[in-house]
Design an enzyme around this catalytic site. Structure first.
Site, short mmCIF file in Angstrom:
data_model
loop_
_atom_site.label_atom_id
_atom_site.label_comp_id
_atom_site.label_asym_id
_atom_site.label_seq_id
_atom_site.Cartn_x
_atom_site.Cartn_y
_atom_site.Cartn_z
N GLU A 6 23.71 66.05 22.98
CA GLU A 6 22.61 66.73 22.57
C GLU A 6 22.20 66.36 21.17
O GLU A 6 20.85 66.15 20.91
CB GLU A 6 23.00 68.27 22.68
CG GLU A 6 21.97 69.20 23.06
CD GLU A 6 21.23 68.93 24.21
OE1 GLU A 6 19.96 68.46 24.35
OE2 GLU A 6 22.08 68.75 25.21
N ASP B 49 22.73 63.34 19.88
CA ASP B 49 22.09 62.10 20.02
C ASP B 49 20.52 62.18 20.46
O ASP B 49 19.85 61.32 20.09
CB ASP B 49 22.99 61.27 20.88
CG ASP B 49 24.19 60.58 20.36
OD1 ASP B 49 24.28 60.79 18.87
OD2 ASP B 49 25.21 60.38 20.86
N LEU C 12 27.02 52.91 13.33
CA LEU C 12 26.76 52.19 14.61
C LEU C 12 25.67 52.62 15.31
O LEU C 12 25.66 53.72 15.51
CB LEU C 12 28.28 52.50 15.08
CG LEU C 12 28.62 51.06 16.28
CD1 LEU C 12 28.76 49.90 15.86
CD2 LEU C 12 29.97 51.56 16.64
N ASP D 105 37.02 59.29 20.08
CA ASP D 105 36.33 60.52 19.50
C ASP D 105 37.40 61.09 18.73
O ASP D 105 37.88 62.33 18.86
CB ASP D 105 35.82 61.50 20.67
CG ASP D 105 34.88 62.54 20.15
OD1 ASP D 105 34.13 62.20 19.24
OD2 ASP D 105 34.46 63.52 20.84
N ARG E 80 36.00 58.69 5.90
CA ARG E 80 34.68 58.01 5.64
C ARG E 80 33.80 58.58 4.37
O ARG E 80 33.41 57.66 3.66
CB ARG E 80 33.90 58.23 7.02
CG ARG E 80 32.67 57.32 6.71
CD ARG E 80 31.64 57.71 7.77
NE ARG E 80 32.36 57.69 9.20
CZ ARG E 80 32.53 56.86 9.78
NH1 ARG E 80 32.16 55.60 9.66
NH2 ARG E 80 33.09 56.95 11.02
N TYR F 85 41.68 50.00 14.85
CA TYR F 85 41.03 48.85 15.69
C TYR F 85 39.99 48.30 14.66
O TYR F 85 39.54 47.43 15.12
CB TYR F 85 39.85 49.67 16.96
CG TYR F 85 39.14 50.65 16.17
CD1 TYR F 85 39.41 52.06 16.09
CD2 TYR F 85 38.04 50.54 15.35
CE1 TYR F 85 38.89 53.10 15.51
CE2 TYR F 85 37.32 51.17 14.60
CZ TYR F 85 37.67 52.55 14.95
OH TYR F 85 36.79 53.67 14.38
N LYS G 175 31.75 44.72 20.82
CA LYS G 175 31.60 43.74 19.55
C LYS G 175 31.56 42.33 19.89
O LYS G 175 32.32 41.78 20.81
CB LYS G 175 32.79 43.93 18.60
CG LYS G 175 33.03 45.55 18.28
CD LYS G 175 34.22 45.82 17.50
CE LYS G 175 34.23 47.16 17.07
NZ LYS G 175 35.55 47.72 16.87
N LYS H 90 27.57 54.79 25.02
CA LYS H 90 28.28 56.09 25.50
C LYS H 90 27.94 56.58 26.70
O LYS H 90 26.90 56.52 27.45
CB LYS H 90 27.90 57.13 24.37
CG LYS H 90 27.96 56.79 22.81
CD LYS H 90 28.45 57.60 21.77
CE LYS H 90 27.92 58.87 21.88
NZ LYS H 90 28.13 59.65 20.67
N CYS I 135 34.85 94.64 16.05
CA CYS I 135 34.94 96.50 16.11
C CYS I 135 36.00 97.00 15.20
O CYS I 135 37.00 96.06 14.90
CB CYS I 135 35.39 96.58 17.47
SG CYS I 135 36.07 98.30 17.77
N CYS J 52 40.42 101.37 19.04
CA CYS J 52 39.53 101.17 20.05
C CYS J 52 40.79 100.76 21.33
O CYS J 52 41.46 99.66 21.15
CB CYS J 52 38.89 99.80 19.71
SG CYS J 52 38.02 98.96 21.07
S1 IVH Z 1 33.52 49.73 15.12
C1 IVH Z 1 30.97 48.71 11.71
N1 IVH Z 1 35.21 50.69 17.16
O1 IVH Z 1 32.82 55.51 16.01
C2 IVH Z 1 31.55 48.97 12.96
N2 IVH Z 1 34.10 52.24 15.72
O2 IVH Z 1 29.96 55.93 16.19
C3 IVH Z 1 31.71 50.34 13.11
N3 IVH Z 1 34.81 54.48 16.57
O3 IVH Z 1 32.14 54.34 12.75
C4 IVH Z 1 32.98 50.73 13.66
N4 IVH Z 1 35.99 54.06 18.22
O4 IVH Z 1 34.27 55.96 13.23
C5 IVH Z 1 34.53 50.92 16.02
N5 IVH Z 1 36.53 51.19 18.78
C6 IVH Z 1 35.70 51.39 17.96
C7 IVH Z 1 35.56 52.75 17.68
C8 IVH Z 1 34.61 53.06 16.43
C9 IVH Z 1 35.65 55.03 17.66
C10 IVH Z 1 33.82 55.33 15.44
C11 IVH Z 1 34.08 55.02 14.24
C12 IVH Z 1 32.49 54.63 13.89
C13 IVH Z 1 31.94 55.28 14.79
C14 IVH Z 1 30.52 55.13 15.13
#
Ligand code: IVH
Length: 721
Positions: free
Chosen positions: A36, A38, A125, A159, A178, A267, A331, A369, A481, A486
């Protein structure tokens, strides 16, 4: 749409998105689904393109809308995996801009944490739910690189909560959230409590400095366990594992963090000096070789068709992963290609200057997604549940609908504010969703299907059970309440006292409690212990054996464990873990009843909120009366077994900073085990517990030959008894 309408809609969307950003990033809550959210951002981005703002430049995201689980970079941050490739990113002077939330990504920084700058920015991203857009992503890269045959990795999109771990010469030195992408909160002590995370890298090569990125998450099972505890403590359940993980990592009390089994999966690569790998796939292998927790599965493929096939496969396997996966991240595999002058980062000019740093997002990555499982149904009714603490929770009673493997009949509506904000009404057609969330939620009202005569829902001003006017504490969203008598609160309190999690009275389940109340055989918890076989006989035909059994079950619990009785009292903030701490420290209800806030604060892991809640509960005359009556009814709880004699009379000295325990927490543990804490080391000292930056006391201990323990050894000694 007229330009004026567009301006108005944009303003609405910006306000909404800002509201959800605040909830999501700073308060670890969310009242709409990612999907929602997004959609709101997508709508705003489209309007911004079609109807640019007047009187300033709108800084828009460019390209696809960005994820809310991501943050933009700010000025003066470096991008690139290797210092030799760094491009500094500066904000160039532009006209005062109307900052749109399509690029103004959330900021998770909160009070109480030190701020740390990332060596390399944590960028945002792009994301899409659409296959065609994913193919466009590939087409752009193919054009820039002059070939269609590109290597990609396809990874789960976790997530969770983004974190950046810095390892210096192989040692974990810092963990930072972050934040705004440039600077985050230092959560090192909390992250150190994550059991599956090695504090040092294994093998070789070991870079001098590396920022390793990943996500912190809570597994489903742990999420359920914590929610059950919440319920026991009379607190509302957490909506989903992601929010709970976010809330947990921002706890100021590391002991509380350690009590929840957070996990992490890594990752991503931030700053790295010197460079160790040249592709994302090699990086995954390297992370694994270092002994770090990595994604269960990722694909290294060539060409966009193979990417799409991998995504389909991931969609089939992802439900078996340890973490919630709401999509994939695709990627470009080779770092060299990621750094190609035509690729790099969106929002950055060729000279390395960002027109607006917040626009930064990699052109070499795209999140695809999965749309959440959702279904349309109708709200038959809105009912109000009254909890043990009097909290009123609105629940949507739905036309049953099949969703993600189960039939959904009810969905939470959270609270009165949420109903008002979404304008949810009885009779409305709605979308319900289960996406990672375990509790189904109403995510949208289908206004076009609303019947003409429908009326806004009026949240009750009085308790639906006892009709007492409801109240709401300042700063809280929950209406309660306030009537201690109650009947619904009473019923739930008794139920809770007798339940397995508390005193565990065999035969006294929900139905029996309701029946005994209805027949007026009990009114309060102590009444349970005054029941006689004769009272029960009329309740069931040929009930003698049954009645005897129930009475035996009750008798057996007169001497229930003290922690079970404390848990059963239903003190706000006190679940079974806290009840055990209290039982160990105070050893009787009487002692607990007179404990001061200072006494309570000495209980290992008790913060001010819990201490105040316990104090307030015992200050209440009706609660004191309850304790007296329990005693009069012959309830004599059993304190925990006496502290291990091995530690009684032993003297401990604490020095330095322990990784998870506070000084007070460690002291409480020692005292609870029968030991003493002293301020200075002498020949009489039995143990010195040393943490980081331990000074002269540690030296003295060594010179006197006193046994020195680190935190883990100390905990083993105390807990192993
Ligand atoms: S790559 C610059 N890889 O989702 C590249 N992010 O919605 C950005 N996330 O900022 C990160 N799984 O916090 C990457 N396999 C994955 C991920 C991932 C979850 C998160 C991450 C990112 C956000 C973007």
């Amino acid at each position: 749409m007229s330009p004026a309408e567009a301006q108005q809609r944009k303003a609405e969307l910006r306000a909404k998105i800002a509201h959800h950003n605040e909830l999501y990033y700073r308060r670890a809550e969310s009242t709409i689904s990612d999907f929602e959210y997004d959609r709101l951002k997508r709508e705003l981005a489209d309007l911004e393109t079609q109807f640019p703002d007047v009187g300033g430049t709108t800084i828009t995201g460019g390209g696809l809308p960005q994820n809310r689980s991501s943050t933009a970079a700010a000025a003066n941050v470096f991008i690139g995996h290797n210092p030799t490739y760094y491009q500094s990113v500066f904000l160039s002077a532009t006209a005062p801009a109307i900052e749109s939330p399509t690029v103004q990504i959330g900021d998770d920084r909160t009070e109480g944490f030190a701020r740390v700058k990332h060596r390399q920015a944590m960028t945002t991203l792009d994301n899409t739910y659409d296959e065609a857009e994913l193919r466009e992503f590939h087409a752009r890269l193919a054009k820039a690189l002059g070939t269609d045959d590109l290597g990609y990795t396809v990874e789960p999109k976790i997530d969770g909560v983004a974190v950046s771990l810095t390892y210096e010469r192989g040692k974990l030195v810092r963990a930072v959230t972050r934040g705004d992408g440039e600077e985050g909160d230092d959560v090192t002590v909390n992250v150190r409590t994550i059991r599956g995370l090695p504090q040092s890298l294994r093998g070789a090569p070991i870079p001098a400095v590396i920022e390793i990125r990943g996500e912190i998450f809570l597994g489903d099972e742990e999420f359920r366990r914590i929610n059950q505890q919440q319920e026991e403590a009379g607190e509302p359940a957490y909506a989903n594992p992601r929010n709970l993980a976010a809330g947990t990592i921002k706890q100021l009390d590391p002991k509380l963090v350690a009590s929840r089994k957070l996990e992490v999966v890594l990752y991503g690569l931030g700053y790295c000096e010197p460079a160790v790998v040249d592709s994302q796939s090699a990086y995954h292998a390297q992370l694994k070789a270092w002994g770090l927790p990595v994604v269960e599965q990722f694909w290294t493929v060539r060409g966009i068709d193979a990417v799409w096939a991998a995504i389909q496969e991931l969609d089939r396997t992802r439900r078996g992963f340890a973490y919630a996966t709401d999509g994939t991240v695709v990627k470009l595999d080779r770092f060299e290609q990621q750094r190609h002058p035509k690729i790099g980062y969106r929002g950055m000019a060729a000279d390395g200057r960002a027109e607006a740093a917040r626009k930064l997002s990699p052109r070499w990555a795209c999140a695809y997604k999965f749309a959440p499982d959702r279904a349309e149904t109708r709200i038959r009714d809105i009912t109000i549940q009254v909890g043990r603490t009097g909290a009123l929770t609105p629940v949507a009673e739905l036309d049953p609908v099949f969703l993600a493997g189960t039939t959904v009949k009810r969905a939470t509506l959270h609270n009165a504010d949420e109903i008002a904000r979404k304008d949810v009404r009885i009779g409305d057609a709605v979308l319900v969703e289960k996406a990672g969330e375990i509790i189904p939620a109403v995510v949208a009202v289908l206004l076009e299907k609303r019947s003409a005569g429908s009326q806004p829902y009026a949240f009750p001003r009085s308790c639906p059970v006892c009709h007492t006017a409801v109240t709401r504490a300042e700063g809280e969203v929950v209406w309660r309440c306030p009537n201690p008598l109650c009947p619904e609160k009473v019923r739930r309190r008794i139920e809770h006292f007798a339940s397995k999690a508390s005193v565990d009275i065999e035969g006294l389940g929900e139905e029996m409690v309701a029946l005994l109340l209805e027949k007026e055989l009990i009114r309060t918890i102590p009444d349970i212990f005054r029941l006689k076989v004769e009272d029960l006989l009329p309740l069931k035909k040929s009930g003698e054996v049954w009645a005897r059994n129930l009475i035996d079950g009750i008798e057996a619990r007169r001497t229930a464990d003290l922690w079970r009785v404390i848990n059963g009292l239903g003190i706000p903030q006190v679940g079974s873990a806290a009840a055990k701490d209290l039982a160990r420290t105070f050893r009787s209800l009487d002692a607990l009843a007179v404990a001061t806030e200072a006494d309570l604060l000495r209980v290992g892991g008790f913060g001010e909120k819990t201490a105040a809640a316990v104090r307030a509960w015992f200050a209440e005359p009706t609660n004191r009366k309850l304790i007296r009556e329990l005693e009069m009814a012959g309830v004599t709880p059993t304190p925990p077994a006496a502290a291990s004699s091995a530690l009684s009379g032993k003297t401990f000295v604490l020095t330095g900073t322990l990784p998870t325990l506070s000084r007070e927490g460690a002291t409480a543990k020692i005292e609870a085990a029968g030991g003493k804490v002293s301020g200075s080391v002498s020949k009489k000292t039995h143990y010195v517990v040393a943490g980081e930056e331990a000074g002269s006391k540690l030296d003295k201990a060594r010179s006197l030959g006193v046994e020195v323990l680190n935190e883990a050894q100390f905990l083993k000694l105390i807990e192993g008894g």
